[in-house]
Scaffold this active site. Structure first.
Site, PDB file in Angstrom:
ATOM      1  N   CYS A   1       4.557 -12.599 -13.344  1.00  0.00           N
ATOM      2  CA  CYS A   1       5.714 -11.507 -13.141  1.00  0.00           C
ATOM      3  C   CYS A   1       5.463 -10.271 -12.461  1.00  0.00           C
ATOM      4  O   CYS A   1       6.119  -9.445 -12.159  1.00  0.00           O
ATOM      5  CB  CYS A   1       6.514 -11.100 -14.265  1.00  0.00           C
ATOM      6  SG  CYS A   1       5.498 -10.472 -15.551  1.00  0.00           S
TER       7      CYS A   1
ATOM      8  N   HIS B   1       4.620   8.730   7.093  1.00  0.00           N
ATOM      9  CA  HIS B   1       5.258   8.271   6.078  1.00  0.00           C
ATOM     10  C   HIS B   1       6.574   7.872   6.143  1.00  0.00           C
ATOM     11  O   HIS B   1       7.474   6.874   5.820  1.00  0.00           O
ATOM     12  CB  HIS B   1       5.495   9.245   4.829  1.00  0.00           C
ATOM     13  CG  HIS B   1       4.019   9.617   4.277  1.00  0.00           C
ATOM     14  ND1 HIS B   1       3.123   8.547   4.012  1.00  0.00           N
ATOM     15  CD2 HIS B   1       3.362  10.353   3.586  1.00  0.00           C
ATOM     16  CE1 HIS B   1       2.052   9.015   3.440  1.00  0.00           C
ATOM     17  NE2 HIS B   1       2.164  10.251   3.118  1.00  0.00           N
TER      18      HIS B   1
HETATM   19  C1  PEP Z   1       2.642  -6.020 -14.338  1.00  0.00           C
HETATM   20  O1  PEP Z   1       1.736  -5.339 -14.785  1.00  0.00           O
HETATM   21  O2  PEP Z   1       2.223  -6.700 -13.360  1.00  0.00           O
HETATM   22  C2  PEP Z   1       3.891  -5.974 -14.852  1.00  0.00           C
HETATM   23  C3  PEP Z   1       4.667  -6.993 -14.466  1.00  0.00           C
HETATM   24  O3  PEP Z   1       4.338  -5.069 -15.612  1.00  0.00           O
HETATM   25  P1  PEP Z   1       4.689  -3.618 -15.059  1.00  0.00           P
HETATM   26  O4  PEP Z   1       4.615  -3.480 -13.561  1.00  0.00           O
HETATM   27  O5  PEP Z   1       6.090  -3.283 -15.656  1.00  0.00           O
HETATM   28  O6  PEP Z   1       3.746  -2.842 -15.643  1.00  0.00           O
END
Ligand code: PEP
Ligand code: MG
Length: 617
Positions: free
Chosen positions: A545, A227
């Site tokens: 995202c 790690h």
């Molecule tokens: C996702 O699930 O891809 C996301 C952007 O939300 P989080 O990572 O905050 O769950």
């Protein structure tokens, strides 16, 4: 000062004395090259700083009954701080080589999980109350009990058991360090630009190294797959581990060159070694400068299509990075940070100050504020008693995200009200997490509009048109119902992290199944495609995202699927922009069609690799 040819007096000395006594430089000491395992590429020229690890001393301590609650609060705070530290490291993942990301991400997720509502913390909390132990002692006892149970498991994979036991101890050490506010003493005085030389470096130590401060790391112990190696790669610190004879040969102050790709440390480097290292450093700096220049250039494909590159933000401290990276706004503001390190949820005014600061800092750039995504692995320890936690064997399938907020509408109302009150100050959008059915968006919108009416009655001036209300598409249900959800939502943000987890029934924090977690699985890609097309048909904004958006190699596929907006860790933006600027949209579309014809995830990964190699040429 020694003169040339003078023999170095070598009286027997203790290690401590040796460390503190810089060796007087010799004019022409012969180069001594020590080879080891190349674990993290990069070149460094600097002076050796040798040190050994200082383990925090924590004597066993009992407490009085009246101190139980205070001790538990200390433990919660230390867990939150530790999570933040590991979270910070996780935030750097996107800039790492893919292989390092793959290695490190499940490990960090496992750490974060262990720092959440885990057996370690539950057990320690229990010991504090039942055995009247200090938080430190309770953590150490519980970690040892868990490690012993792991090691006693009947399993042929002894290395795996040792590794898992080591991870529990590692997290316990981090908690104890934070509980005792023990700085990493041995690393505190490391001078800027030093080459750190040590017998052994734990992953926890590596996680706290400052990459801007330490030029390279060399250790006597350790291997390529440990790690620590992963962490060093994660931090981008050139490193060579497993250098036999290192600590005996290297003295504090020795001039040295480290080549983390070739796997050597050269003490008293010759003129040739130095010249080659300088050349390597110049090439490294050129690459960094090239990425820096991209900041002012548009994210535009070779055929003139603009792509919006935004940042995901987990804590306000990341704000300065956004400008440096050239982010065009915040595509995902995770608001969980507001709910951490406190016994009660923040009220409307608390939230207004936090959002105002962020929205004002972003000027006219969009800020997409996601309401609280509580539950699943995101359970926030300090609020465990005030917010309904998902119970049952599958918390990730329970009361998470919007489901919890609709069950506790007063929380959603306070958050909506705070967001609406700052919405006139910039370009705000509101995002709903963990949507699975259109009715949830409709119910949230009803509350949203009711809150807006109440604020207006109270005399608050809100923009005439309320900020858009969007839905995360992060469950297979939402993706397949995207056409119906699109009728209720104003925009989509595809969360590929959860989408992959829920589609493949693979918990990302579960190391044993980490090899099955694959956002390039055709099922995940088909769900994304369905959701993207549902949005595009209605000309509705859609972005990604999840972590996928920050991987430059996946940009051709994402653009080919029709996306023109990506939100990622700020540090990933320059490389993603570089990728965008080398692409032609028709090529991307053809490539995406080819990928979508495949049924084997392995083949898709190969196609992605082939396409990115072609782009590099
Ligand atoms: C996702 O699930 O891809 C996301 C952007 O939300 P989080 O990572 O905050 O769950
Ligand atoms: Mg998510």
């Amino acid at each position: 000062m020694k003169t040339e040819g003078q023999a170095r007096p070598e009286p027997p000395r203790g290690a401590e004395e040796r460390r503190k006594t810089p060796r007087a430089p010799k004019a022409a000491e012969a180069e001594k090259r020590l080879t080891g395992i190349p674990v993290s590429p990069g070149i460094a020229i600097g002076q050796v700083y040798d040190t050994t690890e200082a383990t925090p001393e924590t004597p066993r301590r009992s407490i009085a009954e009246a101190e139980v609650e205070a001790e538990r609060t200390r433990l919660s705070e230390a867990a939150a701080l530790s999570r933040k530290q590991v979270g910070k490291l996780k935030a750097r993942l996107a800039i790492l080589p893919e292989e390092a990301q793959e290695e490190l991400e499940p490990l960090l997720d496992a750490y974060i999980l262990m720092l959440g509502n885990s057996r370690l913390l539950r057990g320690a909390r229990k010991r504090i109350g039942e055995e009247l132990l200090s938080a430190e002692t309770a953590v150490q006892d519980e970690a040892e009990a868990i490690a012993a149970a792991i090691l006693a498991t009947k399993d042929d994979d002894k290395a795996g058991l040792n590794r898992r036991a080591g991870e529990v101890r590692e997290i316990a050490r981090r908690l104890v360090r934070n509980l005792t506010a023990t700085p990493f003493r041995s690393l505190k005085g490391v001078p800027q630009g030093a080459i750190l030389v040590t017998e052994e470096l734990t992953p926890a130590d590596a996680a706290l190294l400052e990459p801007g401060r330490i030029a390279a790391v060399c250790t006597e112990e350790g291997g390529a797959d440990g790690h620590t190696a992963i962490m060093l790669r994660a931090l981008g610190i050139p490193a060579v581990l497993g250098c036999h004879g290192l600590t005996a040969a290297a003295r504090r102050g020795d001039a040295a060159v480290v080549d983390g790709a070739a796997g050597f440390l050269a003490l008293h480097p010759s003129a040739e070694t130095l010249a080659a290292a300088r050349e390597g450093l110049a090439a490294q700096a050129k690459e960094r400068a090239r990425l820096g220049k991209l900041r002012r250039l548009p994210a535009e494909t070779t055929d003139g299509q603009l792509v919006e590159l935004q940042a995901n933000l987990e804590i306000p401290a990341e704000l300065p990075l956004l400008d440096q990276a050239g982010a065009q706004g915040i595509g995902l503001l995770r608001t969980e940070f507001l709910f951490m390190n406190r016994p009660d949820p923040p009220d409307e005014d608390d939230q207004v100050s936090a959002y105002r600061m962020i929205v004002e800092a972003m000027g006219h750039d969009p800020v997409t504020i996601r309401v609280l995504d509580w539950g699943g692995e995101k359970e926030i320890e300090g609020l465990a008693d005030t917010l309904p936690a998902p119970v049952g064997p599958n918390p990730a399938l329970g009361l998470r995200g919007l489901r919890m907020l609709l069950k506790r509408p007063e929380l959603l109302e306070a958050q909506f009200a705070a967001i609406l009150r700052v919405s006139g100050l910039g370009n705000v959008r509101v995002l709903l997490p963990m949507v699975t059915v259109p009715a949830e968006v409709a119910a949230a919108r009803e509350i949203y509009e009711r809150v807006a009416r109440r604020l207006r009655r109270r005399g608050e001036s809100l923009p005439e048109k309320l900020p858009p209300l969007g839905a995360m598409i992060e469950t297979p249900g939402a993706a397949l119902a995207a056409d119906a959800i699109a009728l209720e939502a104003d925009f989509f943000a595809i969360g590929t992290n959860d989408l992959a987890m829920y589609t493949l029934a693979v918990d990302r924090a579960e190391i044993d199944v980490a090899h099955l977690y694959d956002p390039l699985h055709p099922a995940v890609l088909r769900l994304m495609q369905f959701a993207i097309e549902a949005a595009l048909r209605l000309r509705m904004p859609v972005s990604v995202c999840g972590e996928m958006a920050g991987n430059p190699k996946l940009v051709p596929l994402l653009l080919g699927l029709g996306l023109r907006s990506l939100s990622m860790n700020a540090s990933a933006i320059p490389r993603v922009k570089q990728a965008v600027r080398g692409l032609d949209i028709d090529d991307c579309a053809r490539f995406a069609r080819r990928v979508m014809e495949q049924s084997d995830p392995q083949r898709i990964a190969e196609l992605v690799e082939e396409f990115s190699r072609r782009e590099e040429r």
